[in-house]
Each structure stands twice: as structure tokens, then as C-alpha cells.
Design a protein around this motif. Structure first.
Motif, PDB file in Angstrom:
ATOM      1  N   PRO A 130     -55.697  44.470  15.456  1.00 59.40           N
ATOM      2  CA  PRO A 130     -56.578  43.494  14.800  1.00 59.40           C
ATOM      3  C   PRO A 130     -55.830  42.593  13.824  1.00 59.40           C
ATOM      4  O   PRO A 130     -56.350  41.548  13.422  1.00 59.40           O
ATOM      5  CB  PRO A 130     -57.605  44.377  14.071  1.00 59.40           C
ATOM      6  CG  PRO A 130     -56.891  45.668  13.847  1.00 59.40           C
ATOM      7  CD  PRO A 130     -55.969  45.848  15.004  1.00 59.40           C
ATOM      8  N   ASN A 131     -54.626  42.985  13.446  1.00 58.73           N
ATOM      9  CA  ASN A 131     -53.858  42.195  12.494  1.00 58.73           C
ATOM     10  C   ASN A 131     -52.779  41.345  13.172  1.00 58.73           C
ATOM     11  O   ASN A 131     -51.917  40.780  12.498  1.00 58.73           O
ATOM     12  CB  ASN A 131     -53.200  43.118  11.460  1.00 58.73           C
ATOM     13  CG  ASN A 131     -54.229  43.903  10.657  1.00 58.73           C
ATOM     14  OD1 ASN A 131     -55.224  43.336  10.188  1.00 58.73           O
ATOM     15  ND2 ASN A 131     -54.007  45.199  10.512  1.00 58.73           N
ATOM     16  N   LYS A 199     -60.699  37.013  12.382  1.00 57.03           N
ATOM     17  CA  LYS A 199     -61.573  37.560  11.342  1.00 57.03           C
ATOM     18  C   LYS A 199     -62.327  36.448  10.612  1.00 57.03           C
ATOM     19  O   LYS A 199     -63.007  36.686   9.600  1.00 57.03           O
ATOM     20  CB  LYS A 199     -60.739  38.366  10.339  1.00 57.03           C
ATOM     21  CG  LYS A 199     -60.102  39.615  10.953  1.00 57.03           C
ATOM     22  CD  LYS A 199     -59.296  40.379   9.916  1.00 57.03           C
ATOM     23  CE  LYS A 199     -58.665  41.628  10.525  1.00 57.03           C
ATOM     24  NZ  LYS A 199     -57.861  42.378   9.515  1.00 57.03           N
ATOM     25  N   GLY A 228     -63.410  43.648  18.203  1.00 60.35           N
ATOM     26  CA  GLY A 228     -63.982  42.666  17.275  1.00 60.35           C
ATOM     27  C   GLY A 228     -64.195  41.305  17.916  1.00 60.35           C
ATOM     28  O   GLY A 228     -64.322  41.178  19.148  1.00 60.35           O
TER      29      GLY A 228
END
Length: 247
Positions: A130-131, A199, A228
Motif C-alpha cells: 500500500p505504500n 490514499k 484498497g
């Protein structure tokens, strides 16, 4: 005078006879030379016909017993005319796939949607980062749940859809090369999806499900999206979220 005339006449006859004899002897001599030449030409003619017979015989023996590789070069001329030498070689090179196909099972069908189950790989390092500053990957696993082996290869179709199904995103495919594999009952294979996560609160797309259509099939398997939000690139020419081939 008569005796002199008679003597001259007799002498002329003698000379004519002698000349005739010499002419006959010369003719016989020429005939003998010609005969010797003809006899001498036979070995050349015989050796030539023998070479032709050997060439055609080589092609014939190749056809009867392929695999005499040492005769391939002499048969090149025969190849250009008749293809006699090329035939066995072509058949041998073409017979390998047939043998392999037979080994993997005659009449092996492709994997159908009804005989497969799909799931996202979620264990270990399977989760996308996710990063990640750019595109990362997730994997979808396809398992043969049937009782027979099947063959699968190429690109699966993947359509992401929102919670209510109103917003669909048909993912583009990469340009990667692909082959095919055989799945025995219970065997699995997978393919990856490059995903561009975000994000941010704007410009994102939140999938709820993924419809996975196996190659050459028209029905799909629906699985829940476990990750996500994605950068919304549904209208992009080269999006960061795309599908890679199976295997």
C-alpha cells in the motif's frame, strides 16, 4: 605398241587395286578407332548413369529409412526438384508436438469457467504494497476443481465493479508473451494484476468485486476485492492498473 599399251593398262589396274586396298584399309582403321572411342565412352556414360541412380536411390533410401543424416547434403538437389528429402525431415520436426500433445492427453480440452474456481492470493507477500510509490501487484489464483485435466493459457478478462455494480472498469492487458499449461485436477495457476493504489480522497476508484473470465470463455467468476482504492485511470491510454497473462 600394243605390248606397251597393255603393260600400261595392267599397271593402272594394279595401282587402282592397290589404291582401293589402301582406301579399304584406311576405312577399317577409322572404324576401329571409332569403335574404340565408343567403347571408351561407355565408362563415362555408365559412371554418369550410376551417379544418377545413386542420387535417386539415396532419396529413396531416405524415404524408406529416414534418419540417414549424412545423405542430407547430397540430396539437396533432389529436394529442390521433388522434396523427397525434405518430407521426412519435415515430418520428424513436426511429429514432436503431436507426441507431446498425445502425452498430455488426447482430446485435452481448455479449462472452462464451470471447472475452475478463482481467488485472490492473500497470504504472505501476496498483498500489494500500500505504500508503493508506483504500481505494485496482486495475484489471482485459478484452480482446476474438476475431475479431468484441462489446458489454460493467455489472458483472463478482469472487470472491476463498484459496490452497486454501476461503475465497471475493464482492465487493459499487457503486451507480455504467453504460452499454455495443463492443470491436473486440483492443480492451480495464477496471473498477476499490476495495481496503482492511492490514499487520496479524490481521483480514486474503489472496487468491490472483480469478475474474472477465463481465456476463451464467456462466463465469469466473481470474487471480492480485498485491497484498497486505485487511482482512477479508466480513461487512460496506458493505465498503471492492468492484467498480465496466466502462468
Amino acid at each position: 605398241m600394243r605390248s606397251i599399251t597393255t603393260a600400261r593398262t595392267a599397271r593402272r589396274r594394279t595401282l587402282r587395286v592397290a589404291a582401293a586396298a589402301l582406301t579399304a584399309a584406311a576405312a577399317l582403321s577409322l572404324t576401329a578407332c571409332s569403335g574404340a572411342d565408343a567403347a571408351g565412352s561407355k565408362p563415362a556414360g555408365q559412371s554418369g548413369s550410376g551417379a544418377a541412380a545413386a542420387t535417386s536411390g539415396g532419396a529413396g533410401s531416405d524415404a524408406a529409412a529416414p534418419g540417414s543424416d549424412t545423405q542430407a547434403a547430397p540430396g539437396a538437389n533432389a529436394d529442390a526438384k521433388t522434396g523427397a528429402m525434405a518430407g521426412p525431415a519435415g515430418k520428424q520436426s513436426g511429429s514432436a508436438p503431436a507426441a507431446n500433445a498425445g502425452t498430455s492427453g488426447s482430446g485435452l480440452e481448455r479449462c472452462h469457467t464451470s471447472g475452475l474456481k478463482a481467488a485472490f492470493a492473500t497470504g504472505g507477500d501476496a498483498a500489494p504494497d500500500p505504500n508503493a510509490s508506483g504500481s505494485t501487484t496482486t495475484s489471482i489464483v485459478l484452480t482446476n476443481k474438476g475431475s479431468r485435466a484441462c489446458k489454460i493459457g493467455g489472458f483472463a478478462g478482469v472487470d472491476l465493479k463498484s459496490e452497486n455494480g454501476g461503475e465497471r472498469w475493464s482492465l487493459t492487458r499487457s503486451t507480455a508473451k504467453h504460452g499454455s499449461i495443463t492443470l491436473q485436477p486440483g492443480d492451480s495457476t495464477d496471473f498477476t494484476i499490476n495495481v496503482l493504489l492511492t490514499k487520496e480522497d479524490t481521483g480514486f476508484y474503489q472496487p468491490a468485486y472483480a469478475d474474472v473470465t477465463p481465456p476463451n470463455e464467456t462466463s465469469s467468476l466473481t470474487i471480492a476485492w480485498p485491497w484498497g482504492t486505485l487511482v482512477d485511470q479508466r480513461g487512460a491510454t496506458h493505465p498503471g492498473t492492468f492484467v498480465n497473462p496466466i502462468g
